[in-house]
Scaffold this motif. Structure first.
Motif, short mmCIF file in Angstrom:
data_model
loop_
_atom_site.label_atom_id
_atom_site.label_comp_id
_atom_site.label_asym_id
_atom_site.label_seq_id
_atom_site.Cartn_x
_atom_site.Cartn_y
_atom_site.Cartn_z
N GLY A 180 -5.73 -2.69 6.56
CA GLY A 180 -6.20 -3.37 5.37
C GLY A 180 -6.41 -4.85 5.64
N PRO A 181 -6.77 -5.61 4.62
CA PRO A 181 -7.03 -7.03 4.81
C PRO A 181 -5.79 -7.84 5.23
CG PRO A 181 -7.62 -6.34 2.58
CD PRO A 181 -7.04 -5.17 3.26
N VAL A 233 3.05 -2.77 7.37
CA VAL A 233 3.42 -3.85 8.28
C VAL A 233 2.38 -4.96 8.13
CG1 VAL A 233 3.80 -4.48 10.69
CG2 VAL A 233 4.42 -2.19 9.89
N PRO A 234 2.82 -6.21 7.89
CA PRO A 234 1.85 -7.31 7.76
C PRO A 234 1.05 -7.50 9.06
CG PRO A 234 4.01 -7.99 7.00
CD PRO A 234 4.18 -6.65 7.65
N ASN A 235 -0.25 -7.75 8.91
CA ASN A 235 -1.12 -8.03 10.06
C ASN A 235 -0.83 -9.43 10.59
OD1 ASN A 235 -2.32 -5.56 9.58
ND2 ASN A 235 -4.08 -6.44 8.51
N THR A 236 -0.99 -9.60 11.89
CA THR A 236 -0.80 -10.94 12.47
C THR A 236 -1.93 -11.87 12.05
OG1 THR A 236 -1.83 -10.16 14.50
CG2 THR A 236 0.56 -10.18 14.44
N THR A 237 -3.13 -11.32 11.90
CA THR A 237 -4.25 -12.10 11.36
C THR A 237 -4.73 -11.39 10.10
OG1 THR A 237 -5.85 -10.89 12.70
CG2 THR A 237 -5.02 -12.96 13.59
N THR A 238 -5.00 -12.17 9.06
CA THR A 238 -5.41 -11.58 7.80
C THR A 238 -6.88 -11.89 7.53
OG1 THR A 238 -4.70 -13.54 6.58
CG2 THR A 238 -3.10 -11.75 6.81
N SER A 239 -7.49 -11.05 6.71
CA SER A 239 -8.88 -11.25 6.31
C SER A 239 -8.92 -11.90 4.94
CB SER A 239 -9.61 -9.91 6.24
OG SER A 239 -9.60 -9.26 7.47
N VAL A 240 -9.95 -12.69 4.69
CA VAL A 240 -10.16 -13.28 3.38
C VAL A 240 -10.63 -12.18 2.44
CG1 VAL A 240 -11.57 -14.90 2.04
CG2 VAL A 240 -10.68 -15.56 4.28
N VAL A 241 -10.00 -12.08 1.28
CA VAL A 241 -10.44 -11.15 0.26
C VAL A 241 -11.13 -12.00 -0.81
CG1 VAL A 241 -9.74 -9.46 -1.47
CG2 VAL A 241 -8.56 -9.56 0.73
N ALA A 242 -12.44 -11.90 -0.85
CA ALA A 242 -13.22 -12.74 -1.77
C ALA A 242 -13.29 -12.10 -3.15
CB ALA A 242 -14.64 -12.92 -1.22
N LEU A 271 -10.46 -5.99 -21.19
CA LEU A 271 -10.12 -7.26 -20.54
C LEU A 271 -9.94 -7.02 -19.05
CD1 LEU A 271 -7.58 -8.62 -23.17
CD2 LEU A 271 -9.92 -9.39 -22.82
N PRO A 272 -11.05 -6.92 -18.32
CA PRO A 272 -10.98 -6.56 -16.90
C PRO A 272 -10.52 -7.72 -16.01
CG PRO A 272 -13.24 -6.97 -17.51
CD PRO A 272 -12.43 -7.10 -18.77
N VAL A 273 -9.63 -7.39 -15.08
CA VAL A 273 -9.13 -8.38 -14.13
C VAL A 273 -9.21 -7.79 -12.73
CG1 VAL A 273 -7.08 -9.63 -13.36
CG2 VAL A 273 -7.62 -9.51 -15.79
N ALA A 274 -9.88 -8.50 -11.84
CA ALA A 274 -9.96 -8.10 -10.43
C ALA A 274 -8.79 -8.73 -9.69
CB ALA A 274 -11.28 -8.55 -9.84
N LEU A 275 -8.04 -7.92 -8.95
CA LEU A 275 -6.87 -8.43 -8.24
C LEU A 275 -7.07 -8.54 -6.74
CD1 LEU A 275 -4.01 -6.59 -10.14
CD2 LEU A 275 -4.79 -8.95 -10.41
N GLY A 276 -7.97 -7.77 -6.17
CA GLY A 276 -8.18 -7.83 -4.73
C GLY A 276 -8.61 -6.49 -4.18
N LEU A 277 -8.17 -6.21 -2.96
CA LEU A 277 -8.49 -4.95 -2.29
C LEU A 277 -7.20 -4.23 -1.93
CD1 LEU A 277 -11.26 -6.15 0.23
CD2 LEU A 277 -11.59 -5.05 -1.99
N THR A 278 -7.25 -2.91 -1.95
CA THR A 278 -6.11 -2.11 -1.54
C THR A 278 -6.07 -2.03 -0.02
OG1 THR A 278 -7.37 -0.04 -1.55
CG2 THR A 278 -6.31 -0.68 -3.63
N LEU A 291 -9.35 -3.40 -6.31
CA LEU A 291 -8.20 -3.17 -7.19
C LEU A 291 -8.39 -4.01 -8.44
CD1 LEU A 291 -5.37 -1.98 -7.71
CD2 LEU A 291 -4.44 -3.99 -6.56
N PHE A 292 -8.43 -3.35 -9.60
CA PHE A 292 -8.60 -4.08 -10.85
C PHE A 292 -7.81 -3.38 -11.94
CE2 PHE A 292 -12.32 -1.57 -9.75
CZ PHE A 292 -12.37 -0.64 -10.77
N ILE A 293 -7.51 -4.14 -12.98
CA ILE A 293 -6.70 -3.62 -14.09
C ILE A 293 -7.32 -4.08 -15.40
CG2 ILE A 293 -4.53 -3.56 -12.80
CD1 ILE A 293 -3.83 -6.26 -14.13
N ASP A 294 -6.89 -3.47 -16.48
CA ASP A 294 -7.26 -3.88 -17.83
C ASP A 294 -6.02 -4.50 -18.45
OD1 ASP A 294 -8.23 -4.26 -20.36
OD2 ASP A 294 -8.82 -2.18 -20.70
#
Length: 179
Positions: free
Chosen positions: A46-47, A94-103, A120-127, A133-136
């Motif tokens: 993942g990111p 496990v956390p990645n040593t390098t992470t990607s930007v999640v725009a 009331l939609p809210v975008a939280l990021g990527l799974t 990943l988004f919620i109401d």
């Protein structure tokens, strides 16, 4: 409009296969040192974290592995490792040593977000599987954001505010914020 948000080039700072295989070997090693046998292990990058899907051998309980989170983190030379139950296996994040930007722009412009029926939609990021990943938050009359320093509370709050401002007309939205 979404043009107000920064555009980021698609960069995959995914961990390389050598690191992925080394992490798999470390997980197998630490589990075996505690007499926990597995039948298979697969990685989903993942990111920010890699999810290692581990099928446990017959008779091994999830609680046995859950108790080893700190030991696994130490062997992985990582700040923290999370063990989560999955449908037919367990997941070790496990956390990645390098992470990607999640725009945020990418999540807000996704078809899944556009087609979602939310008040009331809210975008939280990527799974971990890189799905939006988004919620109401209509379903959350009270929202408390807490956490340790540097864990993303301000980023999360900014994502909530930006999501609402970009999806609702000013006549539909009023903010009352208390700090």
């Amino acid at each position: 409009h979404l043009n107000l948000l920064d555009h980021y080039d698609e960069t995959d700072n995914n961990i390389d296969m050598e690191e992925q295989n080394a992490n798999k070997d470390r997980i197998i090693e630490v589990l075996r040192s505690f007499d926990i046998e597995i039948s298979s292990i697969k990685a989903s990058v993942g990111p920010t974290v890699t999810l290692y899907k581990v099928k446990l051998a017959e008779g091994v309980r999830i609680a046995q592995v859950k108790r080893l989170e700190d030991d696994i983190a130490m062997v992985m030379n990582s700040k923290g490792v999370r063990v989560v139950p999955l449908l037919d296996s367990i997941g070790i994040e496990v956390p990645n040593t390098t992470t990607s930007v999640v725009a945020l722009r990418k999540v807000l412009s996704s078809q899944a977000f556009k087609n979602a029926k939310m008040e009331l939609p809210v975008a939280l990021g990527l799974t971990v599987s890189k799905e939006p990943l988004f919620i109401d938050i209509q379903n959350m009359p009270h929202l408390l954001i807490a956490g340790a320093t540097g864990t993303g509370k301000s980023v999360g709050l900014n994502a909530i505010i930006a999501s609402l401002l970009l999806t609702k007309h000013p006549s539909e939205l009023k903010f009352v914020m208390v700090d």
